[in-house]
Write an enzyme that holds these catalytic residues in place. Structure first.
Site, mmCIF file in Angstrom:
data_model
loop_
_atom_site.group_PDB
_atom_site.id
_atom_site.type_symbol
_atom_site.label_atom_id
_atom_site.label_comp_id
_atom_site.label_asym_id
_atom_site.label_seq_id
_atom_site.Cartn_x
_atom_site.Cartn_y
_atom_site.Cartn_z
ATOM 1 N N LYS A 71 37.453 27.225 46.195
ATOM 2 C CA LYS A 71 38.812 27.588 46.626
ATOM 3 C C LYS A 71 39.137 27.159 48.055
ATOM 4 O O LYS A 71 40.273 26.817 48.361
ATOM 5 C CB LYS A 71 39.021 29.096 46.474
ATOM 6 C CG LYS A 71 39.157 29.551 45.022
ATOM 7 C CD LYS A 71 39.487 31.030 44.963
ATOM 8 C CE LYS A 71 39.658 31.474 43.524
ATOM 9 N NZ LYS A 71 40.112 32.866 43.421
ATOM 10 N N ASP A 107 46.521 34.293 43.750
ATOM 11 C CA ASP A 107 45.716 35.514 43.571
ATOM 12 C C ASP A 107 46.417 36.747 44.149
ATOM 13 O O ASP A 107 46.496 37.793 43.507
ATOM 14 C CB ASP A 107 44.347 35.374 44.262
ATOM 15 C CG ASP A 107 43.398 34.482 43.477
ATOM 16 O OD1 ASP A 107 43.469 34.478 42.235
ATOM 17 O OD2 ASP A 107 42.571 33.797 44.117
ATOM 18 N N GLU A 159 31.944 44.151 60.036
ATOM 19 C CA GLU A 159 32.538 43.111 60.879
ATOM 20 C C GLU A 159 33.591 42.299 60.116
ATOM 21 O O GLU A 159 34.635 41.948 60.652
ATOM 22 C CB GLU A 159 31.438 42.146 61.383
ATOM 23 C CG GLU A 159 30.911 42.467 62.770
ATOM 24 C CD GLU A 159 31.958 43.024 63.720
ATOM 25 O OE1 GLU A 159 32.899 42.276 64.060
ATOM 26 O OE2 GLU A 159 31.857 44.202 64.109
HETATM 27 P P1 NAD Z 1 33.556 37.284 47.237
HETATM 28 O O1 NAD Z 1 32.140 36.910 46.986
HETATM 29 O O2 NAD Z 1 34.377 36.488 48.150
HETATM 30 O O3 NAD Z 1 33.596 38.809 47.768
HETATM 31 C C1 NAD Z 1 32.807 39.818 47.187
HETATM 32 C C2 NAD Z 1 33.086 41.153 47.876
HETATM 33 O O4 NAD Z 1 32.372 42.180 47.183
HETATM 34 C C3 NAD Z 1 32.644 41.199 49.341
HETATM 35 O O5 NAD Z 1 33.590 41.949 50.068
HETATM 36 C C4 NAD Z 1 31.315 41.968 49.272
HETATM 37 O O6 NAD Z 1 31.036 42.663 50.457
HETATM 38 C C5 NAD Z 1 31.594 42.935 48.135
HETATM 39 N N1 NAD Z 1 30.373 43.412 47.466
HETATM 40 C C6 NAD Z 1 29.581 42.729 46.602
HETATM 41 N N2 NAD Z 1 28.558 43.516 46.180
HETATM 42 C C7 NAD Z 1 28.701 44.711 46.826
HETATM 43 C C8 NAD Z 1 27.967 45.934 46.830
HETATM 44 N N3 NAD Z 1 26.875 46.073 46.078
HETATM 45 N N4 NAD Z 1 28.426 46.951 47.593
HETATM 46 C C9 NAD Z 1 29.546 46.820 48.331
HETATM 47 N N5 NAD Z 1 30.281 45.697 48.357
HETATM 48 C C10 NAD Z 1 29.870 44.649 47.624
HETATM 49 O O7 NAD Z 1 34.213 37.373 45.776
HETATM 50 P P2 NAD Z 1 35.773 37.407 45.379
HETATM 51 O O8 NAD Z 1 36.217 36.067 44.989
HETATM 52 O O9 NAD Z 1 36.506 38.130 46.450
HETATM 53 O O10 NAD Z 1 35.732 38.271 44.025
HETATM 54 C C11 NAD Z 1 35.418 39.650 44.015
HETATM 55 C C12 NAD Z 1 35.546 40.194 42.591
HETATM 56 O O11 NAD Z 1 36.886 40.064 42.149
HETATM 57 C C13 NAD Z 1 34.710 39.454 41.554
HETATM 58 O O12 NAD Z 1 34.189 40.409 40.643
HETATM 59 C C14 NAD Z 1 35.713 38.561 40.845
HETATM 60 O O13 NAD Z 1 35.356 38.292 39.490
HETATM 61 C C15 NAD Z 1 36.948 39.439 40.897
HETATM 62 N N6 NAD Z 1 38.208 38.662 40.855
HETATM 63 C C16 NAD Z 1 39.131 39.027 39.914
HETATM 64 C C17 NAD Z 1 40.337 38.342 39.859
HETATM 65 C C18 NAD Z 1 41.341 38.741 38.821
HETATM 66 O O14 NAD Z 1 42.268 37.955 38.592
HETATM 67 N N7 NAD Z 1 41.250 39.908 38.211
HETATM 68 C C19 NAD Z 1 40.604 37.294 40.761
HETATM 69 C C20 NAD Z 1 39.641 36.970 41.736
HETATM 70 C C21 NAD Z 1 38.433 37.667 41.770
#
Ligand code: NAD
Length: 291
Positions: A71, A107, A159
């Site tokens: 992205k 998004d 942070e």
């Molecule tokens: P990313 O990797 O950029 O961010 C992940 C986030 O989750 C971070 O803030 C991280 O700190 C947090 N995280 C992960 N494991 C954790 C834990 N055990 N405890 C606390 N925090 C935790 O990923 P992203 O692209 O932001 O996606 C996040 C989620 O959203 C994914 O599950 C993805 O499939 C989902 N998503 C859904 C849609 C939709 O259309 N519904 C769109 C984009 C992303």
């Protein structure tokens, strides 16, 4: 549908990509509207991204969705990027206008529309966002732009939450705070929350029993949205539903971000119900629950 020499191609690129629900969702809409377009998925590894974008031009692929991990990296290969996508450094949609590739991000607006269509407009409301990753940034941006009363961002790495809050404060006149994830911060923030959004991956299959929120902290006058869509009902949403709170699942964001991409490509409103049905049937098929 009959595929001919005139059929246009749209695609989603990412790595991994096989699990993507976008082909099912978009093909259902394309067929329903009788458009001569097919939508496919390509697994593109990080080092192949530049070549893949050249391929989009040379094969005249009409529209593209972009997912993890491309992205941000795709931006440097595009000819133009919409100001919001540029600002948040994330493109999930590309329009090909005669070889000129223009990037957008749907998004955040997808999440905002999911709230609005479920009668939970964030305007004037106190919003708590869990997570500060890519999706959280896109969502927080749109919520800040829609005049929420207050936004609190809580993240495992404090942070990152503070950085995101600072980034947003520079752009919007909304009260925005970033905090480190802890029982204390969560509990305190939830006391002053109208809309809770889980934008972390916590609760995703196969960790279906995980949630960051103790159910005793939830209230029935809250709206709880989870952007995780597999499972459709996460532990957080089950807990929220059980106490009578309004819940919005991750399919809604997926649908409305897809709908915005569709509008960018074809300038028509896609059939949301047809897309939703296609997604649910596909998820049921995958989990072996198809009747
Ligand atoms: P990313 O990797 O950029 O961010 C992940 C986030 O989750 C971070 O803030 C991280 O700190 C947090 N995280 C992960 N494991 C954790 C834990 N055990 N405890 C606390 N925090 C935790 O990923 P992203 O692209 O932001 O996606 C996040 C989620 O959203 C994914 O599950 C993805 O499939 C989902 N998503 C859904 C849609 C939709 O259309 N519904 C769109 C984009 C992303």
């Amino acid at each position: 549908m009959k595929i001919t020499g005139h059929t246009k191609i749209c695609a989603v690129i990412g790595d991994p990509i096989e699990h993507s629900l976008s082909p099912v969702m978009h093909n259902a809409a394309l067929q329903h509207l009788g458009l001569d377009v097919i939508y496919v998925a390509f697994r593109v590894r990080g080092e192949a991204l530049e070549d893949a974008v050249k391929g989009v031009r040379s094969l005249n692929i009409y529209g593209l969705n972009v997912t993890m991990p491309h992205k941000t990296a795709i931006i440097k290969y595009l000819d133009e990027v919409d100001p919001i996508a540029k600002d948040i450094e994330s493109v999930n949609t590309v329009l090909n206008v005669n070889g000129k590739l223009i990037g957008f991000n749907t998004d955040g607006i997808g999440a905002l529309n999911a709230l609005r269509y479920n009668h939970a407009d964030p305007k004037g409301r106190r919003v708590l966002i869990l997570g500060a990753g890519g999706a959280a940034k896109a969502i927080a941006y749109q919520i800040a732009a829609s005049n929420a009363e207050k936004i609190v961002i809580i993240n495992r790495t404090g942070e990152k939450a503070k950085e995101l809050a600072k980034f947003l404060r520079k752009r919007f006149k909304v009260k925005i705070m970033g905090k480190q994830l802890s029982t204390i911060t969560l509990r305190k923030a939830l006391k002053e929350t109208d809309i809770l959004i889980n934008a972390t991956s916590v609760g995703m299959r196969p960790y279906n029993d995980q949630t960051l929120i103790d159910k005793q902290w939830l209230r029935r006058d809250m709206t709880v949205m989870d952007i995780v869509y597999d499972p459709v009902e996460t532990k957080l949403l089950i807990d929220a539903k059980n106490i009578g709170a309004k819940v919005i699942n991750g399919i809604d964001m997926l649908l409305y971000q897809g709908a915005e991409s569709f509008k960018i490509w074809f300038r028509v409103d896609p059939p949301i119900d047809v897309m939703r049905k296609a997604i649910i049937e596909e998820l049921e098929r995958r989990t072996g629950n198809a009747s």
